[in-house]
Design a protein around this motif. Structure first.
Motif, PDB file in Angstrom:
ATOM      1  N   LEU A 276       0.834  -1.202   0.000  1.00 42.76           N
ATOM      2  CA  LEU A 276       0.000   0.000   0.000  1.00 42.76           C
ATOM      3  C   LEU A 276       0.872   1.257   0.000  1.00 42.76           C
ATOM      4  CD1 LEU A 276      -2.657   1.555   0.264  1.00 42.76           C
ATOM      5  CD2 LEU A 276      -2.543   1.170   2.739  1.00 42.76           C
ATOM      6  N   LEU A 277       1.894   1.271   0.851  1.00 44.99           N
ATOM      7  CA  LEU A 277       2.770   2.436   0.923  1.00 44.99           C
ATOM      8  C   LEU A 277       3.502   2.667  -0.394  1.00 44.99           C
ATOM      9  CD1 LEU A 277       4.194   1.825   4.503  1.00 44.99           C
ATOM     10  CD2 LEU A 277       2.701   3.712   3.817  1.00 44.99           C
ATOM     11  N   GLN A 278       3.918   1.582  -1.040  1.00 46.45           N
ATOM     12  CA  GLN A 278       4.607   1.723  -2.320  1.00 46.45           C
ATOM     13  C   GLN A 278       3.679   2.289  -3.383  1.00 46.45           C
ATOM     14  OE1 GLN A 278       6.061  -2.248  -2.839  1.00 46.45           O
ATOM     15  NE2 GLN A 278       7.677  -2.014  -1.299  1.00 46.45           N
TER      16      GLN A 278
ATOM     17  N   HIS B 280       7.461   5.805   5.823  1.00 48.59           N
ATOM     18  CA  HIS B 280       7.917   5.024   4.679  1.00 48.59           C
ATOM     19  C   HIS B 280       9.124   5.677   4.019  1.00 48.59           C
ATOM     20  CE1 HIS B 280       7.672   2.415   1.190  1.00 48.59           C
ATOM     21  NE2 HIS B 280       7.499   3.455   0.387  1.00 48.59           N
ATOM     22  N   GLU B 281       9.163   7.029   4.013  1.00 50.25           N
ATOM     23  CA  GLU B 281      10.233   7.758   3.350  1.00 50.25           C
ATOM     24  C   GLU B 281      11.275   8.281   4.342  1.00 50.25           C
ATOM     25  OE1 GLU B 281       8.180  10.704   1.041  1.00 50.25           O
ATOM     26  OE2 GLU B 281       7.425   9.230  -0.406  1.00 50.25           O
ATOM     27  N   ASP B 282      11.225   7.798   5.569  1.00 45.74           N
ATOM     28  CA  ASP B 282      12.224   8.107   6.593  1.00 45.74           C
ATOM     29  C   ASP B 282      12.359   9.621   6.844  1.00 45.74           C
ATOM     30  OD1 ASP B 282      14.056   7.392   8.523  1.00 45.74           O
ATOM     31  OD2 ASP B 282      15.772   7.509   7.170  1.00 45.74           O
ATOM     32  N   ARG B 283      11.222  10.292   6.985  1.00 41.77           N
ATOM     33  CA  ARG B 283      11.215  11.718   7.321  1.00 41.77           C
ATOM     34  C   ARG B 283      10.097  12.002   8.328  1.00 41.77           C
ATOM     35  NH1 ARG B 283       6.989  13.461   4.533  1.00 41.77           N
ATOM     36  NH2 ARG B 283       6.362  12.343   2.644  1.00 41.77           N
ATOM     37  N   TYR B 284       9.909  11.067   9.222  1.00 42.98           N
ATOM     38  CA  TYR B 284       8.854  11.145  10.234  1.00 42.98           C
ATOM     39  C   TYR B 284       9.240  12.126  11.327  1.00 42.98           C
ATOM     40  CZ  TYR B 284       5.864   9.254  14.020  1.00 42.98           C
ATOM     41  OH  TYR B 284       4.973   9.078  15.049  1.00 42.98           O
TER      42      TYR B 284
END
Length: 442
Positions: free
Chosen positions: A46-48, A76-80
């Motif tokens: 789903l995230l992809q 998912h994109e490591d910017r949380y």
């Protein structure tokens, strides 16, 4: 992909912006999955797909969807971080009205709308629990998270629920019409549950249709425990309150620059009064069960209140922080605000006030009126910080903060910070705030 993600499939299959594709339908599909599994456990396929949609479509033509996906894909994109955990990019669009300023609430009003939603959420959850009990089912519905473990959404017990509702109702009561709410606020045992249901139906909501739809998309819990929903809303309300406080302090600076000392004092008083609302949010958060907090905060590492841009913006508008504080974790986590503070044109209450004293004459009563306003803001701020530290001690204990700080010890250190430190230094140098001759401060 499962059948319930058909809307995601439609977007992913479209190679161009299609007028038939409705962003709110996509967001609602994803939000339903988040509420079922927790954002931390969203399935990778789903995230992809969402990442592909974000990259392939010109979603900047759909600002609400752009902001929604920006928040949804943060882990998912490591910017949380704090802004995306709290869906602030989307909430801020609602504040701006996204092209319809007449429909946009101000930050203080938005805080009311957020806590009104907490009441509706809690009342709705309790109503569903009662319906299940009447049907002979368990009031607490077990679900299976994406991690494979069985979890329990676990709504609060009746005593905790009513206490939470009363604190939330006090926060929004001034915006309520209709029957008196005194009985609900008193916690009287004779008050029927139907009164709470009736009151929840009268709570204010976003007025614009599109904004109302997207408002519902601004809670994306990382886990499935009940208390995280109201926790997110409380933190969002805090951000809105500090947005309003910063605006009042900025207006006070403008009044000082225009030589309107009385108007500046009024703006400072207004900012101080908003701290009462911020403190009221702490009383509501205190109803959160520490076990729930510990359970979901393990999935919020990297998102912390230390990253609050609006709080730091309020601080730098009052007076310029010391060089060590600007280099500390408090400001390294908010580089854009630190850049503002270090900018050549940055103005503060302290700077504007001292400049006014050198260039204009007011009588002793007028200077004292403004000095009293500053003292009131400083005192409310200190009280708010002390309450924050006490609440964190109850919830965190010896644990580190989710923003990689020391946790409670960090908050204790912050008690020594003062908004108007430079004025204290001036007084220590023989320059009392209410000096009859402003040239004494030259």
């Amino acid at each position: 992909m499962n059948a319930e993600f058909a809307e995601v499939d439609r977007w992913a299959a479209s190679g161009c912006m299609d007028g038939a594709l409705d962003g709110i339908h996509l967001a609602r599909t994803v939000t339903e999955e988040v509420r079922r599994t927790g954002k931390h456990f969203l399935p990778q396929p789903l995230l992809q797909r969402l990442g592909d949609i974000h990259n392939r479509h010109a979603v900047d033509r759909r600002p609400y969807l752009e902001a929604f996906l920006d928040c949804m894909l943060d882990k998912h994109e490591d910017r949380y971080w704090n802004r995306t955990y709290l869906s602030l990019p989307l909430l801020e669009l609602l504040l701006d009205g996204a092209g319809d300023a007449q429909e946009a609430p101000d930050p203080n009003r938005m805080a009311t709308l957020l806590i009104a939603d907490v009441i509706r959420f809690e009342v709705r959850a309790e109503a569903l629990s009662r319906e299940s009990a009447e049907a002979g089912e368990s009031g607490n519905s077990g679900e299976s998270g994406a991690s494979g473990e069985s979890v329990d959404t676990d709504p609060p017990d009746p005593v905790t629920l009513r206490k939470r509702l009363r604190h939330a109702l006090r926060f929004v009561a001034h915006d309520l019409g209709g029957p008196d709410t005194d009985d609900l606020l008193s916690g009287a045992a004779h008050v029927s549950w139907s009164r709470w249901v009736d009151m929840a139906g009268r709570l204010p909501r976003p007025t614009a249709t599109e904004s109302a739809h997207w408002f519902d998309m601004t809670v994306q819990p990382v886990y499935v425990l009940h208390d995280e929903y109201f926790f997110i809303r409380a933190l969002q309300a805090h951000e809105m309150i500090f947005t309003a406080i910063a605006a009042d302090v900025r207006a006070a600076i403008g009044a000082l620059r225009e030589g309107r000392l009385g108007a500046a004092a009024d703006q400072v008083d207004r900012a101080a009064g908003l701290f009462d609302r911020a403190s009221a949010l702490f009383r509501m958060v205190a109803t959160m069960r520490p076990g729930h907090f510990s359970a979901f905060r393990q999935f919020t590492q990297g998102a912390s209140a230390i990253q609050s841009e609006q709080y730091k913006r309020f601080e730098i508008l009052c007076g310029l922080p010391t060089a060590p504080r600007l280099r500390s974790e408090a400001f390294t986590h908010v580089p854009s605000v630190r850049a503002e503070a270090e900018g050549e044109g940055h103005d503060t209450v302290v700077r504007a006030y001292l400049d006014l004293r050198r260039s204009a004459r007011f009588d002793e009563a007028e200077w004292n009126r403004f000095r009293t306003a500053l003292g009131g803001l400083e005192e409310r701020h200190q009280r708010w910080k002390s309450t924050h530290r006490s609440l964190a001690a109850r919830m965190l204990g010896d644990a580190h903060g989710s923003g990689y700080t020391a946790g409670v010890p960090y908050l204790a250190e912050c008690l020594d910070n003062r908004l108007f430190r430079q004025l204290g230094e001036q007084r220590g140098a023989g320059c009392p705030v209410g000096a009859a001759d402003p040239d004494e401060c030259a």
